[in-house]
Write a protein that holds these residues in place. Structure first.
Motif: not given
Ligand code: EPZ
Length: 418
Positions: A124-125, A162, A305, A327
């Motif tokens: 969504d974000l 995010s 992570d 997270l």
């Molecule tokens: C990035 O994932 C990393 N992946 C993840 O690493 C890492 O755990 C994460 O950032 C947090 O640091 C890559 O960079 C490829 P987020 P990302 O958007 O971008 C919620 C690994 O093991 N959210 O920061 O998907 C989401 O559900 C991987 O290397 C929304 O609600 O992470 C989560 O709870 C795993 N709406 C939180 O934010 C959105 O639109 C963090 O997500 C987007 C995210």
């Protein structure tokens, strides 16, 4: 399917160099779509997430070659703006391709990247931010289609920092008309790396690493040769391996401050740690003490992570530890496997209550996700007796030559094809 056979109880000694950061190389590959000139990314780690991203780029009509450690990308003939569902499922983080496809083609489409083993992972974000830039978005039958006549700079506020949404916004805004100001941006070092990469292509991005990033749109972006930042999560995993096993290890290529609170937590466990520029030396001195509490937070807090790896450490340390995973909803899938090794852990929602065991013992365990799999390997290295860790495909997504690095430090790890 491959497995590791691991003989536990050996101390680790020596030095290893961290690989390039998986979570930087992936957005850099996505950014290569923004130019019709050749892009070269040096020291690209041979991990399956990189190969999946290369497949996505080829599906768009780009040419991607690996010459040694260089990834050579030519998007001059890229003409497809739709990412095949099979590849979006394979690689969730392909969703930040939307930004670069919109910047290049003003259209983009991908299957809804469903949840995975660590949580729902909504987008969504991402989508709300793209709408702020003038993008029309339709979501139908699990497909997201985006279109715009022209990306227009805007003020965007993220309710949550995010990482992926921040990257998507940068990739779209660099070629938008006017200036975009992003408030509440993620501050991870990989975001700074993406800013440096984009600016080397002729973009005008400022502020990455802070929570306000300004992007002044430009007409064109040119090719670039770039060496990504090193992988702080791989480096942290290797440091935790040494803490669990004992011995003395130096990890090169990563600065201590990019590991968030990890070094502080390892010192709490009783490890001796010295940092000098991009070298981190750790000495594990016998029985570890549990951390009282580890709470994952967005950067620069404790990295989610590394949560599983630190749970594995605490499972064999003295005392009790409360782990809070803020997270992701379900990032404890590895716990039942750790319990087969004698870990005493109770999971309730986002909390895991760890009671340190005298010593974990070897067992046959199965990886369920990337970082959970790494945690099982680390636990097996410190456990008494032999373990086998099955389904390494999860670990091979993010760790290149993991067994070579561990055996070079004295671990007994053998990869067996079954
Ligand atoms: C990035 O994932 C990393 N992946 C993840 O690493 C890492 O755990 C994460 O950032 C947090 O640091 C890559 O960079 C490829 P987020 P990302 O958007 O971008 C919620 C690994 O093991 N959210 O920061 O998907 C989401 O559900 C991987 O290397 C929304 O609600 O992470 C989560 O709870 C795993 N709406 C939180 O934010 C959105 O639109 C963090 O997500 C987007 C995210």
């Amino acid at each position: 399917m491959d497995k590791f056979v691991i003989g536990g109880g050996r101390k680790l000694y020596g030095s290893v160099r961290a690989q390039s950061a998986k979570n930087s190389v992936l957005p850099l590959l996505a950014a290569s779509v923004l130019t019709e000139e050749p892009v070269v990314i040096h020291e690209t780690p041979p991990i399956t997430d990189v190969f999946s991203m290369a497949e996505i780029l080829r599906g768009l009509g780009a040419e991607v070659k690996f010459c040694g450690e260089d990834a050579v990308i030519d998007c001059s003939r890229a003409s497809v703006h739709r990412i095949p569902p099979s590849l979006t499922r394979e690689l969730r983080s392909s969703v930040f391709m939307l930004g670069s496809l919109l910047a290049r083609f003003r259209r983009a489409a991908c299957a809804y990247p469903g949840g995975c083993d660590i949580g729902l992972r909504p987008i969504d974000l991402h989508l709300n931010a793209l709408k702020r830039l003038g993008v029309e978005i339709r979501e139908r039958e699990g497909y997201i289609t985006c279109a715009c006549t022209q990306l227009k700079g805007a003020e965007i506020v993220l309710d949550f920092p995010s990482v992926g949404a921040t990257e998507n916004i940068l990739l779209a805004a660099v070629r938008a008309e006017g200036t975009t100001t992003l408030y509440g941006a993620a501050k991870e070092p990989e975001i700074v790396d993406l800013q440096n990469f984009l600016n080397a292509m002729g973009a005008k991005v400022r502020g990455a690493g802070t929570d306000v990033i300004a992007i002044e749109g430009v007409e064109r972006l040119h090719g670039v040769r770039f060496t990504p930042v090193k992988d702080r999560i791989e480096a942290g995993s290797l440091l935790i391996a040494c803490a669990i096993c004992g011995g003395e290890v130096e990890v090169e290529g990563v600065r201590g401050e990019t590991l968030g609170l990890l070094l502080h937590k390892l010192r709490e466990n009783g490890c001796k740690i010295h940092t000098k520029n991009d070298k981190i030396r750790i000495a594990g001195t016998g029985r570890l003490k549990c951390n009282r509490r580890i709470e994952t937070m967005p950067y620069p807090g404790f990295p989610t992570d590394l949560q599983a790896q630190m749970t594995a450490l605490n499972a064999g340390a003295e005392g009790d530890c409360l782990i809070v995973e803020n997270l992701f909803e379900t990032r404890y899938k590895y716990v039942p496997e750790l319990m087969k090794m004698g870990a005493d852990i109770e999971v309730r929602g986002r909390n895991a209550f760890v009671r340190g065991a005298e010593r974990l013992h070897g067992a046959s365990v199965t990886c369920g996700d990337l970082r959970g799999g790494a945690a099982l390997i680390l636990a097996a290295l410190g456990a008494e007796g032999e373990s086998e860790v099955l389904d390494l495909s999860h670990v091979d997504r993010g760790y290149a030559a993991f067994e070579q690095k561990l055996t070079s430090l004295g671990a007994a790890v053998k990869r067996v094809r079954i």
